[in-house]
Design a protein around this motif. Structure first.
Motif, PDB file in Angstrom:
ATOM      1  N   LYS A   1       0.836  -1.200   0.000  1.00 20.33           N
ATOM      2  CA  LYS A   1       0.000   0.000   0.000  1.00 20.33           C
ATOM      3  C   LYS A   1       0.866   1.242   0.000  1.00 20.33           C
ATOM      4  CE  LYS A   1      -3.652   2.605   0.471  1.00 20.33           C
ATOM      5  NZ  LYS A   1      -4.593   2.816  -0.665  1.00 20.33           N
ATOM      6  N   MET A   2       1.923   1.245   0.814  1.00 16.41           N
ATOM      7  CA  MET A   2       2.847   2.381   0.843  1.00 16.41           C
ATOM      8  C   MET A   2       3.468   2.603  -0.523  1.00 16.41           C
ATOM      9  SD  MET A   2       4.666   1.432   4.454  1.00 16.41           S
ATOM     10  CE  MET A   2       6.098   2.433   4.093  1.00 16.41           C
ATOM     11  N   ILE A   3       3.893   1.513  -1.137  1.00 16.31           N
ATOM     12  CA  ILE A   3       4.533   1.606  -2.444  1.00 16.31           C
ATOM     13  C   ILE A   3       3.557   2.145  -3.488  1.00 16.31           C
ATOM     14  CG2 ILE A   3       5.503   0.205  -4.320  1.00 16.31           C
ATOM     15  CD1 ILE A   3       6.737  -1.580  -2.115  1.00 16.31           C
ATOM     16  N   SER A   4       2.307   1.703  -3.422  1.00 20.85           N
ATOM     17  CA  SER A   4       1.317   2.145  -4.417  1.00 20.85           C
ATOM     18  C   SER A   4       1.051   3.634  -4.323  1.00 20.85           C
ATOM     19  CB  SER A   4       0.012   1.373  -4.234  1.00 20.85           C
ATOM     20  OG  SER A   4      -0.666   1.785  -3.055  1.00 20.85           O
ATOM     21  N   MET A   5       1.301   4.237  -3.153  1.00 23.11           N
ATOM     22  CA  MET A   5       1.018   5.655  -2.958  1.00 23.11           C
ATOM     23  C   MET A   5       2.111   6.558  -3.508  1.00 23.11           C
ATOM     24  SD  MET A   5      -0.786   5.676   0.809  1.00 23.11           S
ATOM     25  CE  MET A   5      -1.240   7.406   0.655  1.00 23.11           C
ATOM     26  N   VAL A   6       3.217   5.980  -3.962  1.00 27.51           N
ATOM     27  CA  VAL A   6       4.242   6.768  -4.644  1.00 27.51           C
ATOM     28  C   VAL A   6       3.969   6.637  -6.137  1.00 27.51           C
ATOM     29  CG1 VAL A   6       6.712   7.147  -4.970  1.00 27.51           C
ATOM     30  CG2 VAL A   6       5.864   6.227  -2.802  1.00 27.51           C
ATOM     31  N   PRO A   7       3.413   7.651  -6.775  1.00 27.32           N
ATOM     32  CA  PRO A   7       2.859   7.499  -8.132  1.00 27.32           C
ATOM     33  C   PRO A   7       3.873   7.116  -9.198  1.00 27.32           C
ATOM     34  CG  PRO A   7       2.938   9.812  -7.483  1.00 27.32           C
ATOM     35  CD  PRO A   7       3.239   9.018  -6.260  1.00 27.32           C
ATOM     36  N   SER A   8       5.152   7.418  -8.971  1.00 28.72           N
ATOM     37  CA  SER A   8       6.144   7.106 -10.012  1.00 28.72           C
ATOM     38  C   SER A   8       6.705   5.696  -9.890  1.00 28.72           C
ATOM     39  CB  SER A   8       7.303   8.113  -9.934  1.00 28.72           C
ATOM     40  OG  SER A   8       7.976   7.983  -8.689  1.00 28.72           O
ATOM     41  N   VAL A   9       6.351   4.973  -8.835  1.00 35.99           N
ATOM     42  CA  VAL A   9       6.923   3.647  -8.608  1.00 35.99           C
ATOM     43  C   VAL A   9       6.239   2.607  -9.495  1.00 35.99           C
ATOM     44  CG1 VAL A   9       7.083   1.748  -6.945  1.00 35.99           C
ATOM     45  CG2 VAL A   9       7.730   4.053  -6.273  1.00 35.99           C
ATOM     46  N   LYS A  10       7.061   1.750 -10.080  1.00 32.02           N
ATOM     47  CA  LYS A  10       6.564   0.586 -10.808  1.00 32.02           C
ATOM     48  C   LYS A  10       7.120  -0.667 -10.142  1.00 32.02           C
ATOM     49  CE  LYS A  10       5.907   2.790 -15.305  1.00 32.02           C
ATOM     50  NZ  LYS A  10       6.128   2.686 -16.771  1.00 32.02           N
ATOM     51  N   VAL A  11       6.383  -1.751 -10.267  1.00 35.29           N
ATOM     52  CA  VAL A  11       6.740  -2.996  -9.593  1.00 35.29           C
ATOM     53  C   VAL A  11       6.972  -4.090 -10.620  1.00 35.29           C
ATOM     54  CG1 VAL A  11       5.948  -4.799  -8.014  1.00 35.29           C
ATOM     55  CG2 VAL A  11       5.467  -2.391  -7.510  1.00 35.29           C
ATOM     56  N   VAL A  12       8.075  -4.789 -10.464  1.00 31.11           N
ATOM     57  CA  VAL A  12       8.383  -5.951 -11.298  1.00 31.11           C
ATOM     58  C   VAL A  12       8.364  -7.175 -10.389  1.00 31.11           C
ATOM     59  CG1 VAL A  12      10.052  -7.081 -12.815  1.00 31.11           C
ATOM     60  CG2 VAL A  12       9.814  -4.579 -12.850  1.00 31.11           C
ATOM     61  N   ILE A  13       7.470  -8.105 -10.665  1.00 32.33           N
ATOM     62  CA  ILE A  13       7.384  -9.349  -9.907  1.00 32.33           C
ATOM     63  C   ILE A  13       8.077 -10.450 -10.693  1.00 32.33           C
ATOM     64  CG2 ILE A  13       5.850 -11.041  -8.843  1.00 32.33           C
ATOM     65  CD1 ILE A  13       3.694  -8.900  -8.749  1.00 32.33           C
ATOM     66  N   ILE A  14       9.076 -11.060 -10.075  1.00 28.74           N
ATOM     67  CA  ILE A  14       9.808 -12.146 -10.729  1.00 28.74           C
ATOM     68  C   ILE A  14       9.295 -13.475 -10.187  1.00 28.74           C
ATOM     69  CG2 ILE A  14      12.076 -13.139 -11.207  1.00 28.74           C
ATOM     70  CD1 ILE A  14      13.279 -10.396 -10.703  1.00 28.74           C
TER      71      ILE A  14
END
Length: 297
Positions: free
Chosen positions: A100-113
């Protein structure tokens, strides 16, 4: 163009001892529940580091203070130019608050390996640092087959070992993440898609260039040589001499029944991995379409 945090390498914090250390950017601010505006602005501007705190904050450790100063020096050398910041952490996905914290930073993208679930269970089992410590009551760890045959393996005292086959059900974390961040900020990558033994050097370039497009950075030139990091000791030993290695786990002939049960358990996960990879633009390895694990030839 991509700069990873932390900037310093401490082997004691890296279970694989292979120059791939977990980042702690959001982990270090977990006690604040949600990232403060100062931290978000610093992250978006490429000015932050491991802790991303102001100089003089009481809760900044000496190690994080050094990393912060190093980050400022790097920023000064590049003339203040913004870069893509990145970090690796294998437990973020299991923590809803952190995501949730990560989602609130609008420029962050997530790569799931993701990887073969059976391969993951072998690797996690032989890396005992996170789930087993010898004691007078439990001098030896349970057999790997125990974790293949049941959801949780009990230990003396009424608790369970911190290892479970369900943790390799990677796709069950994807749908909730879609609700938090949307498909435009999430990318799935299967480990076999960047393994030259499976797809060759050209296949590795192709997949990393897909990832570069997702991150809006330049493509890798055809001459670029990718390095392999964070290959566990068990994986190295199994790849080097699979026929003579004494720790081949469920790949051993006497464990075929346990392996069959585990394959049935993961059958839905194999299918869901294929679906989600296609849905989010990732390459679907041929072995995945055939439900082949690392125990298969």
């Amino acid at each position: 163009q991509v700069e990873f945090v932390p900037h310093t390498y401490e082997a004691m914090n890296d279970a694989a001892s292979d120059v791939a250390q977990d980042g702690e950017f959001f982990w270090m601010v977990g006690s604040r529940l949600l990232p403060p505006r100062l931290l978000v602005d610093a992250f978006n501007d490429g000015r932050c580091c491991v802790a991303a705190m102001r100089d003089g904050d009481a809760d900044v450790t000496e190690a994080n203070r050094r990393a912060h100063l190093m980050a400022r020096e790097v920023a000064a050398r590049r003339g203040g130019q913004r870069v893509v910041r990145g970090e690796r952490n294998v437990v973020y996905i299991f923590n809803r608050l952190l995501m949730k914290m990560i989602s609130m930073v609008p420029s962050v993208k997530v790569v799931i390996i993701m990887c073969d679930p059976i391969s993951w269970l072998h690797s996690a089992y032989f890396d005992t640092m996170n789930w087993f410590s010898p004691s007078p009551r439990v001098p030896e760890p349970p057999k790997l087959r125990e974790f293949a045959l049941r959801e949780y393996v009990p230990q003396p005292g009424g608790t369970f070992f911190n290892l479970a086959r369900r943790r390799a059900l990677f796709t069950r974390f994807v749908e909730p993440l879609m609700k938090l961040m949307g498909s435009s900020r999430v990318r799935l990558l299967h480990r076999d898609a960047v393994d030259p033994r499976r797809v060759g050097d050209r296949g590795v370039h192709r997949e990393f260039n897909r990832l570069a497009a997702f991150l809006h950075i330049d493509k890798y030139p055809s001459s670029f040589q990718f390095e392999t990091r964070n290959v566990g000791r068990y994986r190295k030993a199994l790849d080097s001499k699979p026929s003579s290695n004494p720790r081949i786990g469920l790949c051993a002939e006497e464990e075929l029944q346990a392996l069959r049960i585990l394959k049935r358990y993961y059958s839905t996960e194999y299918a869901r991995q294929q679906w989600w990879l296609r849905e989010l633009g990732g390459h679907v390895p041929e072995r995945l379409t055939q439900n082949l694990s690392h125990c298969d030839a």
